[in-house]
Design a protein around this motif. Structure first.
Motif, PDB file in Angstrom:
ATOM      1  N   ARG A  77     -52.755 -37.095  91.124  1.00 38.27           N
ATOM      2  CA  ARG A  77     -51.678 -37.741  90.385  1.00 38.27           C
ATOM      3  C   ARG A  77     -52.090 -39.127  89.944  1.00 38.27           C
ATOM      4  O   ARG A  77     -52.626 -39.890  90.759  1.00 38.27           O
ATOM      5  CB  ARG A  77     -50.431 -37.809  91.275  1.00 38.27           C
ATOM      6  N   ASP A 149     -52.083 -32.910  88.180  1.00 35.97           N
ATOM      7  CA  ASP A 149     -50.698 -33.163  88.605  1.00 35.97           C
ATOM      8  C   ASP A 149     -50.144 -34.190  87.616  1.00 35.97           C
ATOM      9  O   ASP A 149     -50.718 -34.369  86.524  1.00 35.97           O
ATOM     10  CB  ASP A 149     -50.663 -33.662  90.065  1.00 35.97           C
ATOM     11  N   GLY A 151     -49.546 -37.024  85.280  1.00 38.17           N
ATOM     12  CA  GLY A 151     -50.417 -38.046  84.686  1.00 38.17           C
ATOM     13  C   GLY A 151     -51.869 -37.628  84.529  1.00 38.17           C
ATOM     14  O   GLY A 151     -52.685 -38.411  84.036  1.00 38.17           O
ATOM     15  N   ARG A 189     -54.046 -21.132  82.624  1.00 41.82           N
ATOM     16  CA  ARG A 189     -53.776 -22.150  83.645  1.00 41.82           C
ATOM     17  C   ARG A 189     -52.711 -23.136  83.190  1.00 41.82           C
ATOM     18  O   ARG A 189     -51.837 -23.523  83.976  1.00 41.82           O
ATOM     19  CB  ARG A 189     -55.071 -22.895  84.033  1.00 41.82           C
ATOM     20  N   THR A 193     -47.677 -22.810  85.727  1.00 43.63           N
ATOM     21  CA  THR A 193     -46.583 -23.329  86.564  1.00 43.63           C
ATOM     22  C   THR A 193     -45.230 -23.064  85.898  1.00 43.63           C
ATOM     23  O   THR A 193     -44.301 -22.553  86.534  1.00 43.63           O
ATOM     24  CB  THR A 193     -46.783 -24.830  86.852  1.00 43.63           C
ATOM     25  N   PHE A 222     -40.716 -33.414  80.535  1.00 39.16           N
ATOM     26  CA  PHE A 222     -41.203 -32.533  79.459  1.00 39.16           C
ATOM     27  C   PHE A 222     -42.721 -32.647  79.389  1.00 39.16           C
ATOM     28  O   PHE A 222     -43.323 -32.754  78.345  1.00 39.16           O
ATOM     29  CB  PHE A 222     -40.544 -32.910  78.123  1.00 39.16           C
ATOM     30  N   GLY A 223     -43.339 -32.641  80.582  1.00 40.00           N
ATOM     31  CA  GLY A 223     -44.801 -32.626  80.654  1.00 40.00           C
ATOM     32  C   GLY A 223     -45.281 -31.193  80.754  1.00 40.00           C
ATOM     33  O   GLY A 223     -44.668 -30.284  80.184  1.00 40.00           O
ATOM     34  N   ASN A 224     -46.342 -30.981  81.500  1.00 41.36           N
ATOM     35  CA  ASN A 224     -46.896 -29.628  81.614  1.00 41.36           C
ATOM     36  C   ASN A 224     -45.831 -28.648  82.117  1.00 41.36           C
ATOM     37  O   ASN A 224     -45.565 -27.620  81.486  1.00 41.36           O
ATOM     38  CB  ASN A 224     -48.119 -29.661  82.539  1.00 41.36           C
ATOM     39  N   VAL A 225     -45.195 -28.959  83.231  1.00 46.51           N
ATOM     40  CA  VAL A 225     -44.264 -28.006  83.853  1.00 46.51           C
ATOM     41  C   VAL A 225     -42.982 -27.873  83.018  1.00 46.51           C
ATOM     42  O   VAL A 225     -42.554 -26.761  82.689  1.00 46.51           O
ATOM     43  CB  VAL A 225     -43.931 -28.431  85.301  1.00 46.51           C
ATOM     44  N   VAL A 246     -39.784 -39.739  80.753  1.00 46.57           N
ATOM     45  CA  VAL A 246     -39.635 -41.063  81.354  1.00 46.57           C
ATOM     46  C   VAL A 246     -38.910 -42.042  80.409  1.00 46.57           C
ATOM     47  O   VAL A 246     -38.288 -42.998  80.858  1.00 46.57           O
ATOM     48  CB  VAL A 246     -41.026 -41.602  81.787  1.00 46.57           C
ATOM     49  N   ALA A 297     -39.956 -33.433  87.033  1.00 42.31           N
ATOM     50  CA  ALA A 297     -40.662 -34.719  86.874  1.00 42.31           C
ATOM     51  C   ALA A 297     -41.182 -35.177  88.237  1.00 42.31           C
ATOM     52  O   ALA A 297     -42.271 -34.787  88.633  1.00 42.31           O
ATOM     53  CB  ALA A 297     -39.747 -35.757  86.239  1.00 42.31           C
ATOM     54  N   ASN A 320     -42.180 -31.080  92.665  1.00 41.55           N
ATOM     55  CA  ASN A 320     -42.283 -31.026  94.117  1.00 41.55           C
ATOM     56  C   ASN A 320     -41.285 -32.009  94.719  1.00 41.55           C
ATOM     57  O   ASN A 320     -41.257 -33.173  94.322  1.00 41.55           O
ATOM     58  CB  ASN A 320     -43.700 -31.402  94.555  1.00 41.55           C
TER      59      ASN A 320
END
Ligand code: NAD
Length: 419
Positions: A77, A149, A151, A189, A193, A222-225, A246, A297, A320
Motif C-alpha cells: 500500500r 493494494d 495506491g 488479475r 477482486t 472507484f479504484g481497482n476494486v 477521495v 476504499a 479490508n
C-alpha cells in the motif's frame, strides 16, 4: 474520527474479530496467542532522490503475519496514513483470507507512508525500487510474494519484479503478482477482486430471494476494486446510483453508467466532477437509501456514529476492514447482511495465486480458464461459509473466521511447534 484513532483501530478490529472466532472454536489461550502474534515485522527508513536533486527520507513496512500454511502473500500500500499497526492488521487479514480460500499461503502486507499522487513518475519508480531493495531480505517466490493494494498498480509491480530480478541476476516473475502480462502477469488479475465482490454479492442476494437486477448500489472508492465491482454489477443489471473517491462522490437516482464514469476518471482523475449526476459527500454516500452498499476504499469508514444511519440491507466489504467492531455489532442488530472482507474481496488473491502458479510453471492459462477457476473457488468456499452460518446460527463473518482459523490450526497441528 482522528486518523490515529482509525489506524489504531484497524489492528484492534483484527484482533477483536480473531478473538470472537477463537471463542467459538474454544481455542486454548496459548494457541490463540501464537496465531495472534505476527511472525516478523520489518521497518525501513530509506532515502529517495527527488526531482529537485534533494534527498527525502521515507518509511516503509513489510509484515509477515503467518507462515504456517506456506510462503506469505499480501499487497503493498502507498498511502500517507500507512503505519505499522495498519500493515499488521492487513497482514493478519491476509492469513485468514488465504486460508478461507484454501490457498497455500500465509498472510503478509507492506506499505510506504507516501502520497503516490504527489510524486512524479521518476520519483515513484525510484521510491519503489529502493523500498523493494530494502525489504528484499524478506521477498522471494518461495518466501513472500507481494501484490497491488491501495495506491499501487501493475506498473509498480513491474518495477518490483525488475528490481528483485536485477539483484538475483536473472528474471524472477513469481516474486510478485499483479504484474503486466508481458512479464508474467495473469489474464484477469485486474478484474479479479471486483468480479469476486460481484459473485459473492449475487450469491448472497440470491439466497435471500433477491436478484441483482432488482437492486440499487452505492460504492465508496472507484479504484481497482470499486470500479470493477461497479462495472460487473452494472452488467448484471444492478443500478449503480452513487460512487465516490477521495475527492468526493456523484449521485444519480436513475443510475450511473460505470463504463462512462471510467472514461471520465481517465480524463479528469476523479468521479467527483462527473456531470451526469449530483455531487455527494463520502459520508452521505454511506448512508444512502440503497439495497447494497460496497465500501471499497479504506478500513474503519463505518463506525459506531455512522452505523445507525446506514440504510442498506446488504454490505459487501470490497475494502479490508471497512467496519469497526461497534459498527459491525450495530449493523448486525439492524438485520443488515454483511459479506465479510475475507470472503467478499478474496478474488484478488485467488488470481494472484493463479499468477504465481503460472509463473512457476511458465505455462499460462486463458482468461476463460482463470474466470472459471476463480468462480469455482469463491463459490465453493462461499457455500461452506453459508452452511456454517446457518448450522451454527452465526453471522457470515464469524462463520468465515472460524472456518479460516480452523484450517490454520489444522496446519499448525500437522507441523507442530519447533523444536
Ligand atoms: P485503489 O488505490 O485502486 O483505489 C482506492 C480508491 O479509494 C480510490 O478511488 C481512492 O480515491 C479512494 N479513496 C482513498 N481514500 C479515500 C477516502 N479517504 N475516502 C473515500 N475514498 C477514498 O485501491 P484498491 O486496490 O481498489 O483497494 C481498495 C480496498 O480494497 C482496500 O481496502 C484494499 O486493501 C482492498 N483490496 C484490494 C484488492 C486488490 O486486488 N486491489 C484485493 C482485496 C482487497
Amino acid at each position: 474520527m482522528a486518523s490515529t484513532e482509525k489506524r489504531r483501530s484497524a489492528w484492534e478490529v483484527a484482533v477483536a474479530q480473531f478473538n470472537e472466532a477463537a471463542r467459538h472454536l474454544n481455542l486454548p489461550e496459548d494457541v490463540q496467542e501464537f496465531l495472534r502474534t505476527p511472525k516478523r515485522e520489518l521497518i525501513v527508513h530509506f532515502p529517495v532522490i527527488m526531482d529537485d536533486g534533494r534527498i527525502r527520507m521515507f518509511t516503509g513496512y513489510r509484515v509477515h503475519h503467518s507462515t504456517i500454511k506456506g510462503p506469505t502473500k499480501g499487497g503493498i500500500r502507498y498511502h500517507p496514513d500507512v503505519t505499522l499497526e495498519e500493515v499488521r492488521a492487513l497482514a493478519m487479514w491476509m492469513t485468514w483470507k488465504c486460508a478461507l480460500m484454501n490457498l497455500p499461503f500465509g498472510g503478509a502486507k507492506g506499505g510506504v507512508a507516501v502520497d503516490p499522487h504527489a510524486l512524479s513518475e521518476g520519483e515513484l519508480r525510484r521510491l519503489t525500487r529502493r523500498y523493494t531493495a530494502e525489504i528484499s531480505i524478506l521477498l522471494g517466490p518461495e518466501k513472500d510474494i507481494p501484490a497491488p493494494d491501495v495506491g499501487t498498480n501493475p506498473t509498480i509491480m513491474g518495477w518490483i519484479m525488475d528490481t528483485y530480478s536485477i539483484h538475483q541476476g536473472y528474471a524472477v516473475p513469481a516474486v510478485v503478482t499483479g504484474k503486466p502480462i508481458s512479464i508474467g502477469g495473469s489474464q484477469g488479475r485486474i478484474e479479479a477482486t471486483g468480479l469476486g465482490v460481484m459473485y459473492t454479492t449475487r450469491e448472497t442476494l440470491h439466497r435471500k430471494g433477491v436478484r441483482m437486477h432488482e437492486v440499487t448500489v452505492a460504492i465508496q472508492g472507484f479504484g481497482n476494486v470499486g470500479s470493477v465491482t461497479a462495472m460487473a454489477m452494472h452488467r448484471e443489471g444492478a443500478k449503480i446510483v452513487a460512487v465516490s473517491d477521495v475527492h468526493g462522490g456523484v449521485y444519480n437516482p436513475h443510475g450511473l453508467d460505470p463504463f462512462n464514469l471510467m472514461r471520465h476518471v481517465q480524463d479528469s482523475g476523479t468521479v467527483a466532477d462527473y456531470p451526469l449526476g449530483d455531487p455527494i459527500t463520502n459520508r452521505d454516500l454511506l448512508t444512502l437509501d440503497v439495497d447494497v452498499l460496497v465500501p471499497a476504499a479504506l478500513e474503519g469508514v463505518i463506525d459506531e456514529e455512522l452505523a445507525p444511519h446506514v440504510k442498506a440491507r446488504f454490505i459487501a466489504e470490497g475494502a479490508n476492514g471497512p467496519l469497526t467492531i461497534e459498527a459491525d455489532r450495530i449493523l448486525q442488530s439492524q438485520g443488515v447482511v454483511i459479506i465479510p472482507d475475507i470472503l467478499c474481496n478474496a478474488g484478488g488473491v485467488i488470481v494472484s495465486y493463479f499468477e504465481w502458479v503460472q509463473d512457476l510453471q511458465s505455462f499460462f492459462w486463458s482468461e476463460d480458464e482463470i474466470r472459471r477457476q476463480l468462480k469455482r473457488i469463491m463459490l465453493t468456499n462461499f457455500d461452506v461459509v453459508w452452511d456454517i452460518a446457518l448450522s451454527k446460527g452465526v453471522d457470515l463473518r464469524t462463520a468465515a473466521y472460524t472456518l479460516a482459523i480452523s484450517r490454520v490450526v489444522e496446519a499448525l497441528e500437522a507441523r507442530g511447534v519447533y523444536p
